[in-house]
Write a protein that holds these residues in place. Structure first.
Motif, mmCIF file in Angstrom:
data_model
loop_
_atom_site.group_PDB
_atom_site.id
_atom_site.type_symbol
_atom_site.label_atom_id
_atom_site.label_comp_id
_atom_site.label_asym_id
_atom_site.label_seq_id
_atom_site.Cartn_x
_atom_site.Cartn_y
_atom_site.Cartn_z
ATOM 1 N N ALA A 207 2.322 -5.773 7.674
ATOM 2 C CA ALA A 207 3.618 -5.561 8.316
ATOM 3 C C ALA A 207 3.647 -4.236 9.055
ATOM 4 O O ALA A 207 3.286 -3.193 8.511
ATOM 5 C CB ALA A 207 4.723 -5.585 7.266
ATOM 6 N N HIS A 208 4.073 -4.316 10.287
ATOM 7 C CA HIS A 208 4.167 -3.100 11.098
ATOM 8 C C HIS A 208 5.460 -2.356 10.733
ATOM 9 O O HIS A 208 6.498 -2.993 10.543
ATOM 10 C CB HIS A 208 4.167 -3.483 12.576
ATOM 11 N N PRO A 209 5.401 -1.025 10.658
ATOM 12 C CA PRO A 209 6.621 -0.271 10.302
ATOM 13 C C PRO A 209 7.790 -0.590 11.215
ATOM 14 O O PRO A 209 8.931 -0.671 10.748
ATOM 15 C CB PRO A 209 6.186 1.189 10.463
ATOM 16 N N ARG B 231 8.905 -11.484 2.930
ATOM 17 C CA ARG B 231 7.884 -10.655 2.301
ATOM 18 C C ARG B 231 6.809 -10.194 3.269
ATOM 19 O O ARG B 231 6.187 -9.165 3.055
ATOM 20 C CB ARG B 231 7.260 -11.375 1.108
ATOM 21 N N HIS B 232 6.608 -10.940 4.377
ATOM 22 C CA HIS B 232 5.548 -10.557 5.312
ATOM 23 C C HIS B 232 5.986 -9.470 6.275
ATOM 24 O O HIS B 232 5.160 -8.843 6.911
ATOM 25 C CB HIS B 232 5.078 -11.770 6.111
ATOM 26 N N VAL B 233 7.274 -9.279 6.425
ATOM 27 C CA VAL B 233 7.730 -8.314 7.431
ATOM 28 C C VAL B 233 8.258 -7.025 6.803
ATOM 29 O O VAL B 233 8.804 -6.184 7.507
ATOM 30 C CB VAL B 233 8.831 -8.923 8.337
ATOM 31 N N LEU B 234 8.100 -6.888 5.502
ATOM 32 C CA LEU B 234 8.599 -5.668 4.857
ATOM 33 C C LEU B 234 7.430 -4.853 4.317
ATOM 34 O O LEU B 234 6.518 -5.390 3.690
ATOM 35 C CB LEU B 234 9.531 -6.018 3.702
ATOM 36 N N LEU B 235 7.447 -3.557 4.585
ATOM 37 C CA LEU B 235 6.453 -2.680 3.973
ATOM 38 C C LEU B 235 6.750 -2.581 2.484
ATOM 39 O O LEU B 235 7.918 -2.557 2.085
ATOM 40 C CB LEU B 235 6.536 -1.278 4.604
ATOM 41 N N SER C 174 1.595 -8.809 3.163
ATOM 42 C CA SER C 174 2.613 -7.818 3.447
ATOM 43 C C SER C 174 1.999 -6.494 3.910
ATOM 44 O O SER C 174 2.669 -5.700 4.557
ATOM 45 C CB SER C 174 3.467 -7.579 2.211
ATOM 46 N N VAL D 278 8.472 -3.412 12.717
ATOM 47 C CA VAL D 278 9.031 -4.710 12.334
ATOM 48 C C VAL D 278 9.939 -4.535 11.134
ATOM 49 O O VAL D 278 11.071 -5.036 11.093
ATOM 50 C CB VAL D 278 7.895 -5.709 12.029
ATOM 51 N N THR D 279 9.434 -3.792 10.157
ATOM 52 C CA THR D 279 10.240 -3.524 8.965
ATOM 53 C C THR D 279 11.555 -2.847 9.347
ATOM 54 O O THR D 279 12.627 -3.225 8.872
ATOM 55 C CB THR D 279 9.458 -2.630 7.985
#
Lengths: 221, 218
Positions: free
Chosen positions: B6-8, A63-67, B3, B10-11
């Motif tokens: 979060a950097h784009p 959840r922390h790494v998804l926009l 959340s 990384v996503t």
């Protein structure tokens, strides 16, 4: 202690108080369509439970790494992969059962209850809470499917656990209970699904009203 | 909200990695299940063939030749249908038609009809249908014995004019509440026997040819 207790309560709410099918009224299409027998309900319930647990736990982990804007897309990616794998596994190992459930295993991908859980719970809460909550959601749906399946099979065919050998091997066949009446056809026809569902909803509402006479916000309408 | 940080990029990396993981995961399961699914389907076909041939032939090592034949009038479908011809060292043993009863209540009914070399029915099974639950689904052998009444019947017994439902003054029982279903199945069985009578020698000749071709290949 108190906060642990309240989050335990909250995480297990999806089993009964906030049940996906019986309180939120989500995922009704497979619920109504496949529950002509207990075994069908059991199989689809197990499949859905496995899927919701894996999907929501993964979503919570990441959840922390998804926009936020790609979260739904990402859930669908996980769901599609899992469901395809599960469908292939079913076709390879439980061929007859797979044929009976037909399209409803692939359709778990768009089960609104599963998506809602991945979106509402997994995106906000920690892994442990999400896992427990997803497990309750899955088991709650399994409970609704098996109860409705058992009710309809009992009333509609006069049997219980017919076809269990498709799930548990030939040895399980003796588990089938054959009652000395043929059943009312209407129970296994589509209208019977709605009658059965209505009965379950009425029963659930009555039980929860007794449990919480003051009527808190989460009791169903 | 964590959340939001979060950097784009990384996503993007996570999604790409997940897509590859999903691809390899599904691919692995597919490789594992492929042969098993094919084996399940073969077992299903054999089990179904066994259910419509003479009991004495079951489990015997017969040569099965798969032919495709087309006859829009008698076989219920414009498309070619499958016929399994079973022979024992060239001697005809049985023919099984995967035919179609076109006028079911909701859709056509897929039937498997076993015919002995002398033209008697050795068994009929509804393989796929969409008849009404509780009424027309009595065509399934699992639900009722109705479909077993064709066993041992031939074009001469009962005589052709009696190849109809009892309510049409014929010799066959009707599934109560499912006249349409019953009628199309009776007609399909009769038409299959007619087809067999007209094409018997041709079918067995083609089967012998196919078996010979397979033997020379080996």
């Amino acid at each position: 202690m108190n906060s642990t207790e309240s989050s335990w309560r909250e995480a297990t709410a999806p089993f009964w108080r906030n049940n996906m099918a019986l309180a939120q009224l989500l995922g009704l299409c497979p619920l109504l369509a496949v529950t002509t027998t207990l075994v069908n309900g059991l199989a689809l319930g197990l499949a859905t439970a496995v899927i919701v647990v894996i999907t929501s736990t993964t979503m919570s982990l990441l959840r922390h790494v998804l926009l936020p804007s790609v979260r739904l897309l990402f859930s669908l990616l996980i769901l599609a992969a899992l469901v395809t794998a599960l469908d292939l596994f079913g076709e390879a190992s439980l061929y007859d059962l797979h044929e009976r459930l037909g399209l409803f295993v692939p359709l778990i991908v768009v089960n609104s209850g599963v998506l809602a859980h991945a979106e509402n719970v997994a995106s906000r809460r920690g892994v442990a809470f999400t896992f427990l909550s997803a497990l309750s959601t899955g088991l709650g749906f399994l409970f609704a499917l098996t109860t409705l399946g058992a009710l309809r099979e009992l009333l509609g065919s006069g049997t219980l656990l017919a076809g269990i050998e498709m799930l548990g091997g030939d040895g399980a066949h003796s588990l089938t209970i054959d009652l000395p009446f043929d059943g009312m056809l209407v129970a296994i026809l589509p209208p019977g699904a709605f009658f059965g569902m209505a009965l379950l909803l009425a029963l659930r509402n009555r039980l929860s009203r007794k449990a919480a006479p003051t009527g808190d916000a989460e009791t169903p309408r | 909200m964590a959340s939001a940080r979060a950097h784009p990029l990384v996503t993007a990396v996570v999604i790409t990695a997940a897509a590859f993981a999903a691809y390899y995961g599904v691919d692995t399961v597919y490789d594992w299940s492929d042969d098993r699914i094919a084996a399940n389907e073969r077992a299903r076909v054999v089990a179904r063939l066994n259910s419509v041939i003479e009991p004495g032939l079951r489990g015997r090592d017969l040569t099965t030749s798969l032919l495709a034949v087309a006859d829009a009038e008698l076989l219920g479908s414009d498309a070619p249908i499958d016929v399994f011809v079973l022979t024992d060292r060239g001697a005809p043993m049985a023919a099984v038609f995967a035919t179609v009863a076109p006028h079911g209540y909701n859709a056509s009914i897929s039937l498997l009809i076993g015919v002995s070399p002398i033209g008697t029915v050795t068994g009929v099974r509804a393989v796929r249908h969409r008849e009404t639950k509780g009424l027309g689904d009595a065509v399934e052998a699992a639900k009722s014995d109705w479909i077993l009444q064709f066993d041992g019947k031939a074009l001469t017994a009962p005589p052709p004019e009696l190849w109809a439902l009892d309510r049409d003054e014929g010799a066959f029982d009707t599934i109560s509440g499912a006249t349409v279903t019953s009628r199309t199945v009776v007609t399909a069985v009769k038409n299959t026997l007619l087809y067999f009578e007209r094409h018997r020698d041709e079918l067995y000749a083609r089967a012998a040819e196919a078996a010979a071709a397979e033997n020379t290949q080996r």
